[in-house]
Scaffold this motif. Structure first.
Motif, short mmCIF file in Angstrom:
data_model
loop_
_atom_site.label_atom_id
_atom_site.label_comp_id
_atom_site.label_asym_id
_atom_site.label_seq_id
_atom_site.Cartn_x
_atom_site.Cartn_y
_atom_site.Cartn_z
N ALA A 121 0.85 -1.21 0.00
CA ALA A 121 0.00 0.00 0.00
C ALA A 121 0.88 1.25 0.00
O ALA A 121 0.53 2.26 -0.63
CB ALA A 121 -0.92 -0.01 1.22
N TYR A 123 3.71 1.53 -1.49
CA TYR A 123 4.10 1.69 -2.90
C TYR A 123 2.98 2.35 -3.70
O TYR A 123 3.23 3.21 -4.55
CB TYR A 123 4.46 0.34 -3.52
N ASP A 124 1.74 1.93 -3.43
CA ASP A 124 0.62 2.52 -4.18
C ASP A 124 0.51 4.01 -3.89
O ASP A 124 0.15 4.79 -4.76
CB ASP A 124 -0.69 1.79 -3.83
N ASP A 125 0.84 4.42 -2.64
CA ASP A 125 0.84 5.86 -2.34
C ASP A 125 1.79 6.59 -3.29
O ASP A 125 1.49 7.67 -3.79
CB ASP A 125 1.31 6.12 -0.90
N THR A 127 2.98 5.57 -6.35
CA THR A 127 2.74 5.46 -7.80
C THR A 127 1.34 5.91 -8.21
O THR A 127 1.10 6.16 -9.38
CB THR A 127 2.95 4.02 -8.29
N GLU A 128 0.42 5.97 -7.24
CA GLU A 128 -0.95 6.35 -7.61
C GLU A 128 -1.30 7.74 -7.09
O GLU A 128 -2.46 8.13 -7.10
CB GLU A 128 -1.95 5.31 -7.06
N ARG A 134 4.02 12.29 -8.54
CA ARG A 134 3.79 10.84 -8.58
C ARG A 134 5.05 10.16 -9.12
O ARG A 134 5.74 10.70 -9.99
CB ARG A 134 2.61 10.54 -9.51
N THR A 139 5.17 -0.54 -10.27
CA THR A 139 5.49 -1.84 -9.70
C THR A 139 4.70 -2.85 -10.54
O THR A 139 3.63 -2.53 -11.04
CB THR A 139 5.07 -1.94 -8.23
N ASP A 141 2.90 -6.69 -11.22
CA ASP A 141 2.41 -7.93 -10.62
C ASP A 141 3.31 -9.07 -11.08
O ASP A 141 3.60 -9.19 -12.27
CB ASP A 141 0.97 -8.21 -11.08
N ARG A 203 4.83 -8.83 -6.04
CA ARG A 203 5.15 -7.87 -7.11
C ARG A 203 6.67 -7.77 -7.26
O ARG A 203 7.42 -8.31 -6.45
CB ARG A 203 4.62 -6.48 -6.79
#
Ligand SMILES: Cc1cc2nc3c(=O)[nH]c(=O)nc-3n(C[C@H](O)[C@H](O)[C@H](O)COP(=O)(O)OP(=O)(O)OC[C@H]3O[C@@H](n4cnc5c(N)ncnc54)[C@H](O)[C@@H]3O)c2cc1C
Length: 426
Positions: A121, A123-125, A127-128, A134, A139, A141, A203
């Motif tokens: 999560a 990482y999602d902060d 890249t998203e 950003r 990353t 899958d 990932r």
């Protein structure tokens, strides 16, 4: 506690330092990242790039002692300790051995379970993130993420590890594969590789590219990232800190984060950090198999990790070895040869003589396998490091936790993890 700092210097432009800088910016803090060399110059470049919660486990485990201390003195052993009288290395090895017990391992796994639950999560902060800053590198899958073996006995060791982790409360999603399933998923595997396991929910990334994109994101939000700036020492001066460079180029700020990987000990010790951070050096190189695997391939018995670098023409990174010695020693060609020898029977269609980008990097290892994240004796000098084998997987989570702590805005659940990572623990 000191008031929320306006300007923080981060020492070290690896995954951990830059992640901390990025998350500090989320709290409106101005950041200056300094590196003695450049972005991703340390172990954040040539590693395997796995964001694999299933395998993100503490290094000191009972099985390491069973392999035998004598085996570690052989240069082709996957865990190598050169015989030399270095008091800090001896102190590290004794402390490490003390933590290779079932009890310590279980406690450390429980901490890792909690960290792993938030790692992707974070990482999602990055890249998203909506708007400026950003990280423009994805990353990926890991489909599939394969572990491959030449015998069922070898596979059983990994499966038993997953059962052990399940007893501590974290379930690993995996399935066993027979030779036919394994070879149809990954045609480049050698004929002797006949047992497999496929892990789900993992990932990976191209680590060098990701860390450079992270540095760009920090700059895009107004942060400075300065290369060629070696920090000699840091000291508190009243309400501020002085970050003194070797060339007399000092920076004064409200707080400093030491995130300089395997070199962290010298800067952190004067601030009460007694845990030894020892370089556990690993090696990697790139090859171009006729068929480049579409996801990571792990050979646990050989301790070799392989990762596709992006497009098929970019090839496959092959990584391994754990060598406890100085992070500044030169690359030892015998270790590259040992990885080639271990990996050769596991593949077909690889010209090993055409390998390139031979690299050595230093995993910053602690005796208990847990990172050091938090304040030191000074509430203006912070530490973020010591992630050993897992600083890529846990770097963004570390940055998120520490930035919240520095800005006085951490989430309630962060306290337990930060307590386990306390840099002042003995
Ligand atoms: C072969 C191998 C495979 C690996 N595979 C994985 C993996 O698949 N997944 C995973 O999660 N982890 C993996 N790791 C571990 C991971 O690479 C490290 O844990 C992580 O890169 C540590 O990041 P860091 O930012 O703490 O340190 P580093 O990336 O080493 O950064 C430290 C920086 O500090 C700078 N510096 C040092 N001293 C000073 C100073 N005095 N002043 C200024 N700057 C200074 C250095 O130049 C360097 O750029 C692997 C490691 C190796 C070696």
């Amino acid at each position: 506690m000191a008031p929320h700092p306006q300007h923080v210097v981060v020492v070290g432009a690896g995954m951990v330092g830059l992640s901390t800088a990025w998350f500090l910016q989320e709290h409106g803090v101005k950041v200056t990242v300094v590196d003695r060399d450049d972005v991703a110059a340390g172990s954040s470049w040539g590693n395997a790039g796995w964001l694999a919660p299933a395998l993100t486990l503490p290094l000191p485990e009972p099985a390491i002692l069973k392999t035998g201390i004598l085996a570690t003195l052989k240069p082709d052993s996957p865990v190598y300790v050169p015989f030399r009288a270095d008091p800090r290395l001896v102190q590290f090895l004794l402390g490490f051995a003390r933590h290779c017990t079932e009890g310590h391992w279980n406690k450390a796994i429980e901490v890792f379970n909690r960290a792993n639950a938030g790692a992707l999560a974070a990482y999602d902060d990055l890249t998203e993130h909506a708007g400026d800053g950003r990280v423009e590198e994805p990353t990926l899958d890991a489909e599939p993420f394969l572990a491959a073996f030449v015998s069922e006995t070898d596979r059983e060791v990994l499966v038993e590890e997953f059962r052990h982790v399940a007893r501590t409360g974290a379930l690993t999603d995996f399935e066993l594969l027979d030779a036919e399933q394994l070879h149809s998923l990954e045609p480049s595997l050698g004929a002797s590789v006949t047992y497999g396991a496929r892990l789900h929910g993992q990932r990976y990334l191209n680590p060098g590219r990701f860390v450079h994109a992270l540095a760009e994101a920090v700059r895009a939000r107004g942060g400075e990232v300065l290369a060629g700036h070696q920090v000699e020492h840091v000291s508190q001066r009243g309400q501020r800190v002085l970050v003194a460079g070797t060339n007399g180029d000092s920076v004064i700020a409200d707080a400093v984060v030491l995130a300089n990987g395997s070199w962290i000990g010298r800067l952190a010790r004067p601030h009460g950090v007694r845990k030894v951070v020892q370089a556990g050096r690993g090696y990697s190189f790139t090859v171009h198999p006729e068929h480049v695997p579409t996801g990571p391939v792990y050979f646990p018995a050989q301790r070799v990790a392989c990762t596709p670098l992006g497009k098929p023409e970019e090839g496959l990174r092959v990584a391994g070895m754990m060598e406890f010695r100085s992070p500044d020693d030169p690359l030892d060609q015998r270790r590259i040869t040992a990885i080639v020898d271990a990996a050769t029977p596991m593949f077909r269609g690889v010209d090993w003589s055409q390998r390139h980008d031979e690299w050595v990097g230093s995993r910053p290892c602690t005796t208990d396998g847990l990172p050091l994240v938090g304040a030191t004796r000074s509430d203006r000098v912070f530490v973020a490091g010591g992630h050993g084998m897992w600083g890529i997987a846990l770097g963004p989570l570390t940055g998120k936790l520490l930035a919240g702590r520095i800005a006085g805005a951490g989430a309630p659940g962060d306290t337990d993890l930060l307590a386990a990572f306390d840099p002042l623990r003995s």
